[in-house]
Design a protein around this motif. Structure first.
Motif, PDB file in Angstrom:
ATOM      1  N   LEU A  67      10.369   4.594  -3.900  1.00  0.00           N
ATOM      2  CA  LEU A  67      10.082   3.296  -3.294  1.00  0.00           C
ATOM      3  C   LEU A  67       8.588   3.140  -3.018  1.00  0.00           C
ATOM      4  CD1 LEU A  67      11.281   0.682  -2.205  1.00  0.00           C
ATOM      5  CD2 LEU A  67      11.636   1.820  -0.008  1.00  0.00           C
ATOM      6  N   ILE A  68       7.951   4.194  -2.505  1.00  0.00           N
ATOM      7  CA  ILE A  68       6.522   4.137  -2.206  1.00  0.00           C
ATOM      8  C   ILE A  68       5.717   3.932  -3.483  1.00  0.00           C
ATOM      9  CG2 ILE A  68       4.553   5.502  -1.379  1.00  0.00           C
ATOM     10  CD1 ILE A  68       6.471   6.768   0.666  1.00  0.00           C
ATOM     11  N   VAL A  69       6.136   4.567  -4.572  1.00  0.00           N
ATOM     12  CA  VAL A  69       5.431   4.427  -5.847  1.00  0.00           C
ATOM     13  C   VAL A  69       5.679   3.056  -6.467  1.00  0.00           C
ATOM     14  CG1 VAL A  69       5.301   5.305  -8.215  1.00  0.00           C
ATOM     15  CG2 VAL A  69       5.426   6.904  -6.302  1.00  0.00           C
ATOM     16  N   MET A  70       6.859   2.485  -6.239  1.00  0.00           N
ATOM     17  CA  MET A  70       7.218   1.201  -6.836  1.00  0.00           C
ATOM     18  C   MET A  70       6.608   0.011  -6.100  1.00  0.00           C
ATOM     19  SD  MET A  70      11.076  -0.290  -7.401  1.00  0.00           S
ATOM     20  CE  MET A  70      11.362  -0.340  -5.613  1.00  0.00           C
ATOM     21  N   LEU A  71       6.441   0.131  -4.787  1.00  0.00           N
ATOM     22  CA  LEU A  71       5.976  -1.001  -3.989  1.00  0.00           C
ATOM     23  C   LEU A  71       4.612  -1.556  -4.405  1.00  0.00           C
ATOM     24  CD1 LEU A  71       7.201  -0.134  -0.377  1.00  0.00           C
ATOM     25  CD2 LEU A  71       7.818  -2.116  -1.760  1.00  0.00           C
ATOM     26  N   PRO A  72       3.626  -0.723  -4.812  1.00  0.00           N
ATOM     27  CA  PRO A  72       2.347  -1.300  -5.246  1.00  0.00           C
ATOM     28  C   PRO A  72       2.507  -2.305  -6.376  1.00  0.00           C
ATOM     29  CG  PRO A  72       2.114   1.043  -4.916  1.00  0.00           C
ATOM     30  CD  PRO A  72       3.576   0.739  -4.779  1.00  0.00           C
ATOM     31  N   LEU A  73       3.488  -2.082  -7.257  1.00  0.00           N
ATOM     32  CA  LEU A  73       3.728  -3.020  -8.351  1.00  0.00           C
ATOM     33  C   LEU A  73       4.288  -4.338  -7.832  1.00  0.00           C
ATOM     34  CD1 LEU A  73       5.390  -0.536 -10.888  1.00  0.00           C
ATOM     35  CD2 LEU A  73       2.989  -1.228 -10.751  1.00  0.00           C
ATOM     36  N   VAL A  74       5.111  -4.239  -6.776  1.00  0.00           N
ATOM     37  CA  VAL A  74       5.733  -5.438  -6.204  1.00  0.00           C
ATOM     38  C   VAL A  74       4.745  -6.190  -5.319  1.00  0.00           C
ATOM     39  CG1 VAL A  74       7.600  -6.295  -4.748  1.00  0.00           C
ATOM     40  CG2 VAL A  74       8.005  -4.358  -6.289  1.00  0.00           C
ATOM     41  N   LEU A  75       3.984  -5.456  -4.509  1.00  0.00           N
ATOM     42  CA  LEU A  75       3.068  -6.070  -3.544  1.00  0.00           C
ATOM     43  C   LEU A  75       1.710  -6.397  -4.142  1.00  0.00           C
ATOM     44  CD1 LEU A  75       3.818  -3.742  -0.467  1.00  0.00           C
ATOM     45  CD2 LEU A  75       4.804  -5.991  -0.969  1.00  0.00           C
ATOM     46  N   GLY A  76       1.413  -5.811  -5.280  1.00  0.00           N
ATOM     47  CA  GLY A  76       0.118  -6.066  -5.910  1.00  0.00           C
ATOM     48  C   GLY A  76      -1.043  -5.410  -5.193  1.00  0.00           C
ATOM     49  N   ILE A  77      -0.804  -4.235  -4.617  1.00  0.00           N
ATOM     50  CA  ILE A  77      -1.855  -3.518  -3.903  1.00  0.00           C
ATOM     51  C   ILE A  77      -1.975  -2.111  -4.480  1.00  0.00           C
ATOM     52  CG2 ILE A  77      -1.587  -4.814  -1.756  1.00  0.00           C
ATOM     53  CD1 ILE A  77       0.134  -2.594  -0.667  1.00  0.00           C
ATOM     54  N   GLY A  78      -3.031  -1.389  -4.113  1.00  0.00           N
ATOM     55  CA  GLY A  78      -3.246  -0.043  -4.608  1.00  0.00           C
ATOM     56  C   GLY A  78      -2.229   0.930  -4.051  1.00  0.00           C
ATOM     57  N   ILE A  79      -1.955   1.986  -4.793  1.00  0.00           N
ATOM     58  CA  ILE A  79      -0.951   2.953  -4.364  1.00  0.00           C
ATOM     59  C   ILE A  79      -1.389   3.712  -3.120  1.00  0.00           C
ATOM     60  CG2 ILE A  79      -1.808   4.876  -5.765  1.00  0.00           C
ATOM     61  CD1 ILE A  79       1.172   5.539  -6.335  1.00  0.00           C
ATOM     62  N   LEU A  80      -2.701   3.777  -2.856  1.00  0.00           N
ATOM     63  CA  LEU A  80      -3.205   4.489  -1.690  1.00  0.00           C
ATOM     64  C   LEU A  80      -3.289   3.614  -0.444  1.00  0.00           C
ATOM     65  CD1 LEU A  80      -6.040   6.687  -3.247  1.00  0.00           C
ATOM     66  CD2 LEU A  80      -3.684   7.307  -2.743  1.00  0.00           C
ATOM     67  N   ASN A  81      -2.815   2.382  -0.547  1.00  0.00           N
ATOM     68  CA  ASN A  81      -2.813   1.483   0.612  1.00  0.00           C
ATOM     69  C   ASN A  81      -1.695   1.896   1.573  1.00  0.00           C
ATOM     70  OD1 ASN A  81      -2.543  -0.791   2.384  1.00  0.00           O
ATOM     71  ND2 ASN A  81      -3.581  -2.048   0.869  1.00  0.00           N
ATOM     72  N   PRO A  82      -2.027   2.147   2.842  1.00  0.00           N
ATOM     73  CA  PRO A  82      -0.989   2.548   3.814  1.00  0.00           C
ATOM     74  C   PRO A  82       0.133   1.523   3.957  1.00  0.00           C
ATOM     75  CG  PRO A  82      -3.177   2.939   4.705  1.00  0.00           C
ATOM     76  CD  PRO A  82      -3.363   2.155   3.448  1.00  0.00           C
ATOM     77  N   LEU A  83      -0.127   0.286   3.535  1.00  0.00           N
ATOM     78  CA  LEU A  83       0.905  -0.748   3.627  1.00  0.00           C
ATOM     79  C   LEU A  83       2.148  -0.361   2.838  1.00  0.00           C
ATOM     80  CD1 LEU A  83       1.563  -3.574   4.705  1.00  0.00           C
ATOM     81  CD2 LEU A  83       0.587  -4.539   2.609  1.00  0.00           C
ATOM     82  N   ASN A  84       1.968   0.438   1.782  1.00  0.00           N
ATOM     83  CA  ASN A  84       3.119   0.879   1.000  1.00  0.00           C
ATOM     84  C   ASN A  84       4.092   1.684   1.856  1.00  0.00           C
ATOM     85  OD1 ASN A  84       2.289  -0.202  -1.542  1.00  0.00           O
ATOM     86  ND2 ASN A  84       0.796   1.438  -1.698  1.00  0.00           N
TER      87      ASN A  84
END
Length: 218
Positions: A67-84
Motif C-alpha cells: 500500500l505504501i509503495v502504491m499510494l505515490p502512484l495514486v496521490l501523485g507524490i514522491g515515494i519518500l513523502n511521509p504522507l504515504n
C-alpha cells in the motif's frame, strides 16, 4: 554488544521517536474523523452496512508495504513523502474503527434512542448527544487497537526510507549494530504501551458513568 552506540546517538533517537509518534498517531485521529460518519451511515441501512464493512475489511487485508509503495502512484507524490505512511495508516485505522463503532452504536438500547426521539432530538443531535457518548467505551477500545497497530506498522515505512524508529532496524541491520536494532525495538514497545495507557485513561475520564455503574454493582 556495543552499548556505547546509544549515548552517542541520543539526538537521532529522540528525533526518530518524535517522528514515529506523529506518523503513528496522526492517522489515528484522521481515521476516527473519517470512521465516525461512516459508522453512523452503516447503522442507517443494512445494505450500506454490508458494503462499508466489506470494503473496509478488504482494505485492511492489503499488505502495508504494498500500500505504501502504491499510494505515490495514486496521490501523485514522491515515494519518500511521509504522507504515504499517514494515508496508508489512516486507511487501516478506518478499516478497524468502522465495524467496532457501528457495532457499538447498534448496541445502544432502543429505549434510550426512542426516549431521545420523543424528546424532539433530531437524528444528528441524537447521534452526537446520546448514541455516540454511549459508544465511547467500544470506540476507545478500537482506538487502542489501532494506535498500537500503527506503532508497529510505521516501522514498515523505513524499508522505503520513510523514517520513524524503523530506521534504527534497517540501519542497524545494514551496519551490524545490534544495540541500534534493540533500541528501536524497545522504544516501539514502550511507545505502544504508553499510548495504550494514555488512551485507556482518556476513555475512563470521558465516561465517568461506567465507573459509577461498576461502583454501584460492587
Amino acid at each position: 554488544m556495543n552499548w556505547s552506540w546509544i549515548p552517542r546517538n541520543l539526538d537521532r533517537v529522540a528525533e526518530l521517536t518524535v517522528q514515529h509518534l506523529w506518523l503513528a498517531l496522526l492517522p489515528v485521529l484522521l481515521g476516527l474523523i473519517v470512521a465516525l460518519p461512516l459508522a453512523w451511515l452503516a447503522t442507517r441501512a443494512r445494505v450500506i452496512r454490508t458494503v462499508l464493512i466489506t470494503v473496509t475489511g478488504l482494505l485492511y487485508t492489503v499488505p502495508s508495504l504494498a500500500l505504501i509503495v502504491m499510494l505515490p502512484l495514486v496521490l501523485g507524490i514522491g515515494i519518500l513523502n511521509p504522507l504515504n505512511v499517514v494515508v496508508a495508516l489512516t486507511i487501516y485505522t478506518v478499516a478497524l474503527l468502522v465495524r467496532s463503532i457501528a457495532d457499538a452504536l447498534d448496541a445502544v438500547p432502543q429505549a434510550v434512542v426512542a426516549a431521545a426521539t420523543a424528546m424532539g432530538y433530531t437524528p444528528l443531535r441524537r447521534f452526537v448527544a446520546v448514541e455516540l457518548p454511549l459508544a465511547v467505551p467500544v470506540t476507545v477500545a478500537g482506538l487502542r487497537v489501532a494506535a498500537v497497530s500503527n506503532m508497529s506498522l510505521v516501522t514498515v515505512g523505513a524499508i522505503v526510507g520513510l523514517g520513524g524508529l524503523g530506521a534504527l532496524f534497517t540501519d542497524g541491520f545494514q551496519r551490524d549494530i545490534p544495540a541500534e536494532i534493540l533500541t528501536g525495538i524497545v522504544l516501539v514497545l514502550v511507545l505502544a504501551l504508553l499510548v495504550d495507557v494514555a488512551l485507556l485513561a482518556i476513555g475512563r475520564a470521558v465516561t465517568p458513568w461506567t465507573r459509577a455503574g461498576a461502583g454501584a454493582r460492587a
